[in-house]
Motif scaffolding. Sequence first.
Motif, PDB file in Angstrom:
ATOM      1  N   GLN A  39      89.592 -48.031  31.896  1.00 45.19           N
ATOM      2  CA  GLN A  39      89.293 -48.703  30.638  1.00 45.19           C
ATOM      3  C   GLN A  39      87.783 -48.694  30.438  1.00 45.19           C
ATOM      4  OE1 GLN A  39      91.749 -49.878  28.482  1.00 45.19           O
ATOM      5  NE2 GLN A  39      92.990 -48.750  29.958  1.00 45.19           N
ATOM      6  N   LEU A  40      87.350 -48.259  29.270  1.00 43.48           N
ATOM      7  CA  LEU A  40      85.932 -48.157  28.971  1.00 43.48           C
ATOM      8  C   LEU A  40      85.264 -49.534  29.037  1.00 43.48           C
ATOM      9  CD1 LEU A  40      83.581 -46.349  28.044  1.00 43.48           C
ATOM     10  CD2 LEU A  40      84.313 -46.786  25.693  1.00 43.48           C
ATOM     11  N   GLN A  41      84.136 -49.605  29.746  1.00 44.47           N
ATOM     12  CA  GLN A  41      83.414 -50.858  29.925  1.00 44.47           C
ATOM     13  C   GLN A  41      82.054 -50.875  29.238  1.00 44.47           C
ATOM     14  OE1 GLN A  41      84.786 -53.600  31.676  1.00 44.47           O
ATOM     15  NE2 GLN A  41      86.539 -52.252  31.373  1.00 44.47           N
ATOM     16  N   LEU A  42      81.383 -49.702  29.146  1.00 40.63           N
ATOM     17  CA  LEU A  42      80.011 -49.665  28.650  1.00 40.63           C
ATOM     18  C   LEU A  42      79.645 -48.253  28.213  1.00 40.63           C
ATOM     19  CD1 LEU A  42      77.099 -51.083  28.544  1.00 40.63           C
ATOM     20  CD2 LEU A  42      76.765 -50.060  30.799  1.00 40.63           C
ATOM     21  N   ILE A  43      78.872 -48.148  27.145  1.00 39.48           N
ATOM     22  CA  ILE A  43      78.241 -46.898  26.732  1.00 39.48           C
ATOM     23  C   ILE A  43      76.756 -47.200  26.609  1.00 39.48           C
ATOM     24  CG2 ILE A  43      77.978 -45.183  24.905  1.00 39.48           C
ATOM     25  CD1 ILE A  43      80.954 -45.640  24.216  1.00 39.48           C
ATOM     26  N   HIS A  44      75.940 -46.437  27.325  1.00 36.95           N
ATOM     27  CA  HIS A  44      74.500 -46.717  27.339  1.00 36.95           C
ATOM     28  C   HIS A  44      73.728 -45.428  27.547  1.00 36.95           C
ATOM     29  CE1 HIS A  44      70.965 -49.252  27.869  1.00 36.95           C
ATOM     30  NE2 HIS A  44      71.735 -50.283  27.579  1.00 36.95           N
ATOM     31  N   TYR A  45      72.405 -45.505  27.408  1.00 41.79           N
ATOM     32  CA  TYR A  45      71.543 -44.363  27.676  1.00 41.79           C
ATOM     33  C   TYR A  45      70.381 -44.819  28.546  1.00 41.79           C
ATOM     34  CZ  TYR A  45      69.096 -46.298  23.605  1.00 41.79           C
ATOM     35  OH  TYR A  45      68.477 -47.132  22.714  1.00 41.79           O
ATOM     36  N   LEU A  83      73.526 -40.955  19.301  1.00 39.01           N
ATOM     37  CA  LEU A  83      74.617 -40.492  20.161  1.00 39.01           C
ATOM     38  C   LEU A  83      75.430 -41.672  20.695  1.00 39.01           C
ATOM     39  CD1 LEU A  83      76.059 -38.136  21.422  1.00 39.01           C
ATOM     40  CD2 LEU A  83      74.329 -38.090  23.218  1.00 39.01           C
ATOM     41  N   GLN A  84      74.732 -42.726  21.086  1.00 37.28           N
ATOM     42  CA  GLN A  84      75.425 -43.926  21.551  1.00 37.28           C
ATOM     43  C   GLN A  84      76.322 -44.478  20.438  1.00 37.28           C
ATOM     44  OE1 GLN A  84      73.027 -47.446  22.251  1.00 37.28           O
ATOM     45  NE2 GLN A  84      74.420 -48.138  23.866  1.00 37.28           N
ATOM     46  N   GLN A  85      75.801 -44.555  19.225  1.00 39.87           N
ATOM     47  CA  GLN A  85      76.591 -45.058  18.098  1.00 39.87           C
ATOM     48  C   GLN A  85      77.775 -44.146  17.796  1.00 39.87           C
ATOM     49  OE1 GLN A  85      76.298 -48.111  16.832  1.00 39.87           O
ATOM     50  NE2 GLN A  85      74.731 -48.319  18.404  1.00 39.87           N
ATOM     51  N   ALA A  86      77.590 -42.844  17.931  1.00 39.78           N
ATOM     52  CA  ALA A  86      78.697 -41.902  17.699  1.00 39.78           C
ATOM     53  C   ALA A  86      79.796 -42.104  18.731  1.00 39.78           C
ATOM     54  CB  ALA A  86      78.187 -40.458  17.738  1.00 39.78           C
ATOM     55  N   TRP A  87      79.424 -42.265  19.984  1.00 36.05           N
ATOM     56  CA  TRP A  87      80.432 -42.497  21.029  1.00 36.05           C
ATOM     57  C   TRP A  87      81.129 -43.839  20.821  1.00 36.05           C
ATOM     58  CZ3 TRP A  87      78.331 -40.720  26.469  1.00 36.05           C
ATOM     59  CH2 TRP A  87      78.260 -39.327  26.482  1.00 36.05           C
ATOM     60  N   LEU A  88      80.372 -44.851  20.413  1.00 37.33           N
ATOM     61  CA  LEU A  88      80.986 -46.161  20.141  1.00 37.33           C
ATOM     62  C   LEU A  88      81.948 -46.063  18.962  1.00 37.33           C
ATOM     63  CD1 LEU A  88      77.916 -48.497  20.697  1.00 37.33           C
ATOM     64  CD2 LEU A  88      80.052 -48.532  22.014  1.00 37.33           C
ATOM     65  N   ALA A  89      81.592 -45.281  17.952  1.00 37.97           N
ATOM     66  CA  ALA A  89      82.447 -45.130  16.767  1.00 37.97           C
ATOM     67  C   ALA A  89      83.767 -44.435  17.106  1.00 37.97           C
ATOM     68  CB  ALA A  89      81.702 -44.349  15.685  1.00 37.97           C
ATOM     69  N   GLU A  90      83.796 -43.650  18.174  1.00 37.29           N
ATOM     70  CA  GLU A  90      85.025 -42.983  18.604  1.00 37.29           C
ATOM     71  C   GLU A  90      86.046 -43.971  19.177  1.00 37.29           C
ATOM     72  OE1 GLU A  90      84.309 -39.861  21.482  1.00 37.29           O
ATOM     73  OE2 GLU A  90      82.535 -39.182  20.401  1.00 37.29           O
ATOM     74  N   LEU A  92      88.354 -47.482  19.653  1.00 37.12           N
ATOM     75  CA  LEU A  92      89.131 -48.399  18.820  1.00 37.12           C
ATOM     76  C   LEU A  92      88.544 -49.800  18.827  1.00 37.12           C
ATOM     77  CD1 LEU A  92      92.747 -47.273  19.780  1.00 37.12           C
ATOM     78  CD2 LEU A  92      91.421 -46.663  17.741  1.00 37.12           C
ATOM     79  N   GLN A  93      87.869 -50.145  19.928  1.00 37.96           N
ATOM     80  CA  GLN A  93      87.218 -51.451  20.013  1.00 37.96           C
ATOM     81  C   GLN A  93      85.903 -51.302  20.780  1.00 37.96           C
ATOM     82  OE1 GLN A  93      90.245 -53.726  21.928  1.00 37.96           O
ATOM     83  NE2 GLN A  93      89.631 -53.139  23.979  1.00 37.96           N
ATOM     84  N   VAL A  94      85.025 -52.256  20.616  1.00 32.75           N
ATOM     85  CA  VAL A  94      83.728 -52.232  21.284  1.00 32.75           C
ATOM     86  C   VAL A  94      83.941 -52.506  22.774  1.00 32.75           C
ATOM     87  CG1 VAL A  94      81.473 -53.369  21.445  1.00 32.75           C
ATOM     88  CG2 VAL A  94      82.536 -53.007  19.207  1.00 32.75           C
ATOM     89  N   PRO A  95      83.392 -51.670  23.646  1.00 33.84           N
ATOM     90  CA  PRO A  95      83.510 -51.933  25.085  1.00 33.84           C
ATOM     91  C   PRO A  95      82.851 -53.273  25.426  1.00 33.84           C
ATOM     92  CG  PRO A  95      82.636 -49.727  24.686  1.00 33.84           C
ATOM     93  CD  PRO A  95      82.664 -50.433  23.371  1.00 33.84           C
ATOM     94  N   PRO A  96      83.365 -53.991  26.431  1.00 29.72           N
ATOM     95  CA  PRO A  96      82.814 -55.307  26.767  1.00 29.72           C
ATOM     96  C   PRO A  96      81.306 -55.281  27.038  1.00 29.72           C
ATOM     97  CG  PRO A  96      84.734 -54.804  28.136  1.00 29.72           C
ATOM     98  CD  PRO A  96      84.476 -53.613  27.293  1.00 29.72           C
ATOM     99  N   GLY A  97      80.813 -54.234  27.695  1.00 30.57           N
ATOM    100  CA  GLY A  97      79.398 -54.141  28.024  1.00 30.57           C
ATOM    101  C   GLY A  97      78.503 -53.896  26.828  1.00 30.57           C
ATOM    102  N   ASN A  98      79.094 -53.499  25.713  1.00 27.94           N
ATOM    103  CA  ASN A  98      78.337 -53.324  24.476  1.00 27.94           C
ATOM    104  C   ASN A  98      78.578 -54.481  23.514  1.00 27.94           C
ATOM    105  OD1 ASN A  98      79.142 -50.305  25.361  1.00 27.94           O
ATOM    106  ND2 ASN A  98      77.102 -50.370  24.471  1.00 27.94           N
ATOM    107  N   GLY A  99      79.393 -55.423  23.932  1.00 31.94           N
ATOM    108  CA  GLY A  99      79.732 -56.562  23.079  1.00 31.94           C
ATOM    109  C   GLY A  99      79.354 -57.873  23.719  1.00 31.94           C
TER     110      GLY A  99
END
Length: 185
Positions: A39-45, A83-90, A92-99
């Motif tokens: 389960q996706l937890q975070l998208i970061h750079y 790129l981070q926003q594009a991956w987040l837009a893919e 269905l919900q915001v990963p917990p680490g980005n929310g």
Amino acid sequence: MTPALNELPLQPFVDAEGQLPLAELEGIGIYAIYDRDRQLQLIHYSRNVSLSLQQHLLRQPDRCYWFRAQRCDRPDRQQLEALQQAWLAEQLQVPPGNGDQAADWEPRLDVRQWLPESELTAILTASDFEQPQLLKAAARRWETELLAQLTARGVRQSLRFDPKQKELGRLTLKSDRPTVSVITP
């Protein structure tokens, strides 16, 4: 052009030999972290993806089992943010680490957040000479606990912490690279 997140291979944080297979990720890039159930937890750079992934593993050992990453040869902050926003837009919900759990994923580990109030008060009221020693002792205790958790996970790779940061009450991995700070928005 960077691929969509789900086009990148899902890789384990810890390989069969207990190593963190992250050496090829030293440098600037973007990454996504997944838990044991994928389960996706975070998208970061970061300016050093490898070091950032290791710091996240220390901060969230129970939530860092898999990752996807893409190095970027000549990025700028706007490109990484896009790129981070594009991956987040893919998603269905915001990963917990980005929310709502974003603070849990900050790469720096400050041991003061885990100290009992009495110990924290003793440190804060100590002399300028004693305070770094007390913080270093607390950092060493937490280092031992974190390394025990990682050993239980099967990690056999040696992790080095910056001794100067321990005097500030922080557990920060030491890197051989001269520039390793995390890019923050």
